[in-house]
Design an enzyme around this catalytic site. Sequence first.
Site, PDB file in Angstrom:
ATOM      1  N   SER A  15       0.995  -1.224   0.041  1.00  0.00           N
ATOM      2  CA  SER A  15       0.096   0.065  -0.084  1.00  0.00           C
ATOM      3  C   SER A  15       0.860   1.248   0.134  1.00  0.00           C
ATOM      4  O   SER A  15       0.634   2.131  -0.895  1.00  0.00           O
ATOM      5  CB  SER A  15      -1.146  -0.020   1.287  1.00  0.00           C
ATOM      6  OG  SER A  15      -1.790  -1.311   1.336  1.00  0.00           O
ATOM      7  N   CYS A  43      -2.628  -5.738   1.855  1.00  0.00           N
ATOM      8  CA  CYS A  43      -3.997  -5.512   1.638  1.00  0.00           C
ATOM      9  C   CYS A  43      -4.572  -6.130   0.458  1.00  0.00           C
ATOM     10  O   CYS A  43      -5.580  -6.635   0.575  1.00  0.00           O
ATOM     11  CB  CYS A  43      -3.830  -4.045   1.603  1.00  0.00           C
ATOM     12  SG  CYS A  43      -5.683  -3.160   1.287  1.00  0.00           S
ATOM     13  N   CYS A  48      -7.067  -6.778   3.379  1.00  0.00           N
ATOM     14  CA  CYS A  48      -8.398  -6.031   3.372  1.00  0.00           C
ATOM     15  C   CYS A  48      -9.127  -6.539   2.049  1.00  0.00           C
ATOM     16  O   CYS A  48     -10.399  -6.877   2.415  1.00  0.00           O
ATOM     17  CB  CYS A  48      -8.319  -4.662   3.002  1.00  0.00           C
ATOM     18  SG  CYS A  48      -6.487  -3.951   3.726  1.00  0.00           S
ATOM     19  N   LYS A  51     -10.179 -10.473   2.496  1.00  0.00           N
ATOM     20  CA  LYS A  51     -11.115 -10.546   3.344  1.00  0.00           C
ATOM     21  C   LYS A  51     -12.180 -10.010   3.395  1.00  0.00           C
ATOM     22  O   LYS A  51     -13.377 -10.528   3.725  1.00  0.00           O
ATOM     23  CB  LYS A  51     -10.402  -9.832   4.708  1.00  0.00           C
ATOM     24  CG  LYS A  51     -11.019  -9.820   5.816  1.00  0.00           C
ATOM     25  CD  LYS A  51     -10.821  -8.655   6.867  1.00  0.00           C
ATOM     26  CE  LYS A  51     -11.168  -7.230   6.372  1.00  0.00           C
ATOM     27  NZ  LYS A  51     -10.454  -6.118   7.217  1.00  0.00           N
ATOM     28  N   GLY A 176      -7.417 -11.654  19.877  1.00  0.00           N
ATOM     29  CA  GLY A 176      -8.684 -10.675  20.113  1.00  0.00           C
ATOM     30  C   GLY A 176      -8.517  -9.201  19.348  1.00  0.00           C
ATOM     31  O   GLY A 176      -9.101  -8.341  19.889  1.00  0.00           O
ATOM     32  N   TYR A 178      -8.498  -7.072  15.683  1.00  0.00           N
ATOM     33  CA  TYR A 178      -9.916  -7.176  14.718  1.00  0.00           C
ATOM     34  C   TYR A 178      -9.558  -8.157  13.671  1.00  0.00           C
ATOM     35  O   TYR A 178     -10.493  -8.788  13.127  1.00  0.00           O
ATOM     36  CB  TYR A 178      -9.878  -5.695  13.944  1.00  0.00           C
ATOM     37  CG  TYR A 178      -9.035  -5.375  12.957  1.00  0.00           C
ATOM     38  CD1 TYR A 178      -8.944  -5.760  11.440  1.00  0.00           C
ATOM     39  CD2 TYR A 178      -7.749  -4.810  13.120  1.00  0.00           C
ATOM     40  CE1 TYR A 178      -8.097  -5.456  10.548  1.00  0.00           C
ATOM     41  CE2 TYR A 178      -6.705  -4.849  12.207  1.00  0.00           C
ATOM     42  CZ  TYR A 178      -6.826  -4.943  10.813  1.00  0.00           C
ATOM     43  OH  TYR A 178      -5.966  -4.714  10.099  1.00  0.00           O
ATOM     44  N   GLU A 182     -12.918 -10.687  12.794  1.00  0.00           N
ATOM     45  CA  GLU A 182     -13.269 -10.807  11.434  1.00  0.00           C
ATOM     46  C   GLU A 182     -13.366 -12.178  11.045  1.00  0.00           C
ATOM     47  O   GLU A 182     -14.351 -12.638  10.381  1.00  0.00           O
ATOM     48  CB  GLU A 182     -12.636  -9.958  10.594  1.00  0.00           C
ATOM     49  CG  GLU A 182     -12.682  -8.450  10.786  1.00  0.00           C
ATOM     50  CD  GLU A 182     -12.068  -7.276   9.941  1.00  0.00           C
ATOM     51  OE1 GLU A 182     -12.368  -6.440  10.093  1.00  0.00           O
ATOM     52  OE2 GLU A 182     -10.764  -7.943   9.429  1.00  0.00           O
ATOM     53  N   ALA A 341     -12.677   0.474  10.826  1.00  0.00           N
ATOM     54  CA  ALA A 341     -13.847  -0.439  10.691  1.00  0.00           C
ATOM     55  C   ALA A 341     -13.558  -1.794  11.123  1.00  0.00           C
ATOM     56  O   ALA A 341     -12.229  -2.078  10.919  1.00  0.00           O
ATOM     57  CB  ALA A 341     -14.486  -0.525   9.462  1.00  0.00           C
ATOM     58  N   HIS A 436     -34.019   9.431   7.053  1.00  0.00           N
ATOM     59  CA  HIS A 436     -35.125   8.655   7.340  1.00  0.00           C
ATOM     60  C   HIS A 436     -35.855   7.496   6.677  1.00  0.00           C
ATOM     61  O   HIS A 436     -36.198   7.999   5.444  1.00  0.00           O
ATOM     62  CB  HIS A 436     -36.444   9.645   8.126  1.00  0.00           C
ATOM     63  CG  HIS A 436     -37.398   8.745   8.991  1.00  0.00           C
ATOM     64  ND1 HIS A 436     -36.800   8.012  10.070  1.00  0.00           N
ATOM     65  CD2 HIS A 436     -38.647   8.319   8.749  1.00  0.00           C
ATOM     66  CE1 HIS A 436     -37.862   7.547  10.606  1.00  0.00           C
ATOM     67  NE2 HIS A 436     -39.109   7.578   9.728  1.00  0.00           N
ATOM     68  N   GLU A 441     -29.387   7.938  11.262  1.00  0.00           N
ATOM     69  CA  GLU A 441     -29.734   9.170  11.662  1.00  0.00           C
ATOM     70  C   GLU A 441     -29.887   9.623  13.324  1.00  0.00           C
ATOM     71  O   GLU A 441     -30.076  10.464  13.786  1.00  0.00           O
ATOM     72  CB  GLU A 441     -31.576   9.233  11.149  1.00  0.00           C
ATOM     73  CG  GLU A 441     -32.301   8.197  11.732  1.00  0.00           C
ATOM     74  CD  GLU A 441     -33.753   8.425  11.335  1.00  0.00           C
ATOM     75  OE1 GLU A 441     -34.282   9.506  11.331  1.00  0.00           O
ATOM     76  OE2 GLU A 441     -34.284   7.390  10.990  1.00  0.00           O
TER      77      GLU A 441
HETATM   78  C1  LIG Z   1      -5.840 -10.389   7.441  1.00  0.00           C
HETATM   79  C2  LIG Z   1      -5.751  -8.760   7.089  1.00  0.00           C
HETATM   80  C3  LIG Z   1      -6.777  -7.818   7.119  1.00  0.00           C
HETATM   81  C4  LIG Z   1      -6.750  -6.490   7.011  1.00  0.00           C
HETATM   82  N1  LIG Z   1      -7.732  -5.790   6.933  1.00  0.00           N
HETATM   83  C5  LIG Z   1      -7.472  -4.226   6.752  1.00  0.00           C
HETATM   84  C6  LIG Z   1      -8.607  -3.716   6.601  1.00  0.00           C
HETATM   85  O1  LIG Z   1      -9.822  -4.139   6.326  1.00  0.00           O
HETATM   86  N2  LIG Z   1      -8.594  -2.280   6.378  1.00  0.00           N
HETATM   87  C7  LIG Z   1      -7.358  -1.521   6.389  1.00  0.00           C
HETATM   88  O2  LIG Z   1      -7.155  -0.538   6.218  1.00  0.00           O
HETATM   89  N3  LIG Z   1      -6.259  -2.382   6.725  1.00  0.00           N
HETATM   90  C8  LIG Z   1      -6.103  -3.760   6.990  1.00  0.00           C
HETATM   91  N4  LIG Z   1      -5.175  -4.660   6.916  1.00  0.00           N
HETATM   92  C9  LIG Z   1      -3.897  -3.859   7.034  1.00  0.00           C
HETATM   93  C10 LIG Z   1      -3.166  -3.557   5.995  1.00  0.00           C
HETATM   94  O3  LIG Z   1      -3.104  -4.462   4.999  1.00  0.00           O
HETATM   95  C11 LIG Z   1      -1.966  -2.902   6.419  1.00  0.00           C
HETATM   96  O4  LIG Z   1      -1.897  -1.769   7.001  1.00  0.00           O
HETATM   97  C12 LIG Z   1      -1.038  -2.512   4.923  1.00  0.00           C
HETATM   98  O5  LIG Z   1      -1.045  -3.394   4.110  1.00  0.00           O
HETATM   99  C13 LIG Z   1       0.372  -1.888   5.291  1.00  0.00           C
HETATM  100  O6  LIG Z   1       0.770  -1.418   3.919  1.00  0.00           O
HETATM  101  P1  LIG Z   1       2.445  -1.432   3.930  1.00  0.00           P
HETATM  102  O7  LIG Z   1       2.712  -0.445   2.668  1.00  0.00           O
HETATM  103  O8  LIG Z   1       2.874  -0.744   5.318  1.00  0.00           O
HETATM  104  O9  LIG Z   1       2.931  -2.905   3.869  1.00  0.00           O
HETATM  105  P2  LIG Z   1       2.405  -4.215   3.247  1.00  0.00           P
HETATM  106  O10 LIG Z   1       1.036  -3.770   2.355  1.00  0.00           O
HETATM  107  O11 LIG Z   1       2.433  -5.167   3.838  1.00  0.00           O
HETATM  108  O12 LIG Z   1       3.550  -4.063   1.797  1.00  0.00           O
HETATM  109  C14 LIG Z   1       4.906  -4.667   2.063  1.00  0.00           C
HETATM  110  C15 LIG Z   1       5.662  -5.278   0.862  1.00  0.00           C
HETATM  111  O13 LIG Z   1       6.879  -5.137   0.889  1.00  0.00           O
HETATM  112  C16 LIG Z   1       7.283  -6.469   0.510  1.00  0.00           C
HETATM  113  N5  LIG Z   1       8.647  -6.726   0.996  1.00  0.00           N
HETATM  114  C17 LIG Z   1       8.947  -6.974   2.201  1.00  0.00           C
HETATM  115  N6  LIG Z   1      10.119  -7.178   2.279  1.00  0.00           N
HETATM  116  C18 LIG Z   1      10.722  -6.953   1.022  1.00  0.00           C
HETATM  117  C19 LIG Z   1      12.162  -6.887   0.626  1.00  0.00           C
HETATM  118  N7  LIG Z   1      13.141  -7.120   1.342  1.00  0.00           N
HETATM  119  N8  LIG Z   1      12.450  -6.760  -0.672  1.00  0.00           N
HETATM  120  C20 LIG Z   1      11.312  -6.576  -1.565  1.00  0.00           C
HETATM  121  N9  LIG Z   1       9.877  -6.587  -1.196  1.00  0.00           N
HETATM  122  C21 LIG Z   1       9.682  -6.863   0.399  1.00  0.00           C
HETATM  123  C22 LIG Z   1       6.135  -7.568   0.890  1.00  0.00           C
HETATM  124  O14 LIG Z   1       6.104  -8.730   0.063  1.00  0.00           O
HETATM  125  C23 LIG Z   1       4.872  -6.881   0.538  1.00  0.00           C
HETATM  126  O15 LIG Z   1       4.322  -6.773  -0.618  1.00  0.00           O
HETATM  127  C24 LIG Z   1      -5.320  -5.956   7.163  1.00  0.00           C
HETATM  128  C25 LIG Z   1      -4.128  -6.787   7.363  1.00  0.00           C
HETATM  129  C26 LIG Z   1      -4.403  -7.980   7.517  1.00  0.00           C
HETATM  130  C27 LIG Z   1      -3.015  -8.967   7.633  1.00  0.00           C
END
Ligand SMILES: Cc1cc2nc3c(=O)[nH]c(=O)nc-3n(C[C@H](O)[C@H](O)[C@H](O)COP(=O)(O)OP(=O)(O)OC[C@H]3O[C@@H](n4cnc5c(N)ncnc54)[C@H](O)[C@@H]3O)c2cc1C
Length: 452
Positions: A15, A43, A48, A51, A176, A178, A182, A341, A436, A441
């Site tokens: 992300s 994500c 996200c 899920k 415990g 989210y 979920e 959420a 409503h 509301e």
């Molecule tokens: C089951 C679950 C449900 C979730 N649901 C939600 C939700 O509903 N809403 C929400 O807002 N957030 C949710 N999250 C949290 C959300 O996914 C994270 O907060 C978000 O993805 C963080 O983004 P990021 O960029 O920090 O890391 P990530 O999205 O984890 O990306 C990190 C990337 O770095 C790569 N990487 C790692 N090390 C290396 C390396 N050395 N060299 C090259 N690539 C590497 C990984 O492969 C990965 O693709 C959920 C998480 C989980 C596990």
Amino acid sequence: MADREFDLFVIGAGSGGVRAARFSAAHGARVAVAEDRYLGGTCVNVGCVPKKLFVYASHFRDEMEDATSGFGWSVGPSSFDWPTLRDNKTREIERLNGIYEGLLRDAGVQHIEGRATIQDPHTVVVEGKSYSAENILVATGGWPTVPEIPGAELAVTSNEMFYLDELPRKAIIVGGGYIAVEFACIFQGLGVDVTELYRGPLFLRGFDDDVRSHLAEQIRGRGIDLRFDTNVTAIEKLDNGIRASLTDGSTLDADLILFATGRHPNAENLGLEEVGVEFGKGGAIVVDEYSRTNVPSIWAIGDVTDRINLTPVALHEGVCVSETLFNNNPRAPEYEYVPAAVFSQPPVGTVGLTEGEAKDKFGAIDVYRSTFRALKHTLTDGKERTLMKLIVDRASDRVVGLHMVGPEAGEIIQGFAVAMKAGATKADFDATIGVHPTSAEEFVTMRTPVGG
Ligand SMILES: Cc1cc2nc3c(=O)[nH]c(=O)nc-3n(C[C@H](O)[C@H](O)[C@H](O)COP(=O)(O)OP(=O)(O)OC[C@H]3O[C@@H](n4cnc5c(N)ncnc54)[C@H](O)[C@@H]3O)c2cc1C
């Protein structure tokens, strides 16, 4: 800058990393991003998005029950096929991976496949090849934490939940937070017999206490066996399943055990220690208000910094870094009024402070609370009750906390987050006309404080 290959080298195309890479390139920077697993990160691939698709799937049973019990429909025999859902979901995720590839390409970002490590403050190595960069952004996310108990390898984490060969008949969910809640609701909705165990006295630490206890009641009412102050001490394999030993001395048999027992920053073996980057609590990379580490050319955003671990926050931090570095506009991420959420059944939506936090911060507060049966459930046997709660700072009249447990809470909360970010007062809420008949509301019609 010109003697280095890139202005920004991003490690991790999740992300935060993708957002920072694209926005930096749009400001004219020469950008590369390395990814070793899947484009879109947690994500898109194991968080996200898949899920939420599973959450949708888990709602249909309730919908069919409501349709037949109260709304006059008759529905033929129905059944659920896990491989269809799982594989349709995987196809959609693969489509999204392709979209991410296109987004990077169209933005002019160089995508490098493989695991990246940092060799020195201006050099990243991927698959034996070195790349020089003026700035390095670490956006490597988090990873599930598994407790060190005998038999832990027999359990799965959220990563595996999206690719299970079979849907279990009976599942134990440990945790415990989210994610645990979920998955407990997803499985229960799909017809699995679910026990959720949490070692503390009440789950969803950090959420408002009324939300926590109300949701516990609701999901127990749905038939989830929710046990607090209980943990797993060991797991053993049986001929036809697995057995968990619990802290209360009893055992519990199941087909699957999920450890949703927290996540830790994915910052190990990246070469960060060697270049002197400072780490904080739980192994998170320490950054300043602009997401810069103590090594001036190295920056970090998202879950690896363990600030607020949500996708929209990682996106926001990525934008801020690109503004700071390449748009001559130093911008620190803001963490006030971040809405969130929980996609449980019923779901939770929350923005701002809990009652406890508001009391500590402002002293004098007013609390407005309402619980009711949503109109939809009046024609069915549904016992589900909605909770809505407002917390107001008495001195300024600002609404500083808004919480809901009920249908569409996530959708409802987003609009209220705008109002609260803009400083809406209780008088503004009172002056707003309701829609409503809706549950939402209620947020503009609560007139009498129940406490403070
Ligand atoms: C089951 C679950 C449900 C979730 N649901 C939600 C939700 O509903 N809403 C929400 O807002 N957030 C949710 N999250 C949290 C959300 O996914 C994270 O907060 C978000 O993805 C963080 O983004 P990021 O960029 O920090 O890391 P990530 O999205 O984890 O990306 C990190 C990337 O770095 C790569 N990487 C790692 N090390 C290396 C390396 N050395 N060299 C090259 N690539 C590497 C990984 O492969 C990965 O693709 C959920 C998480 C989980 C596990």
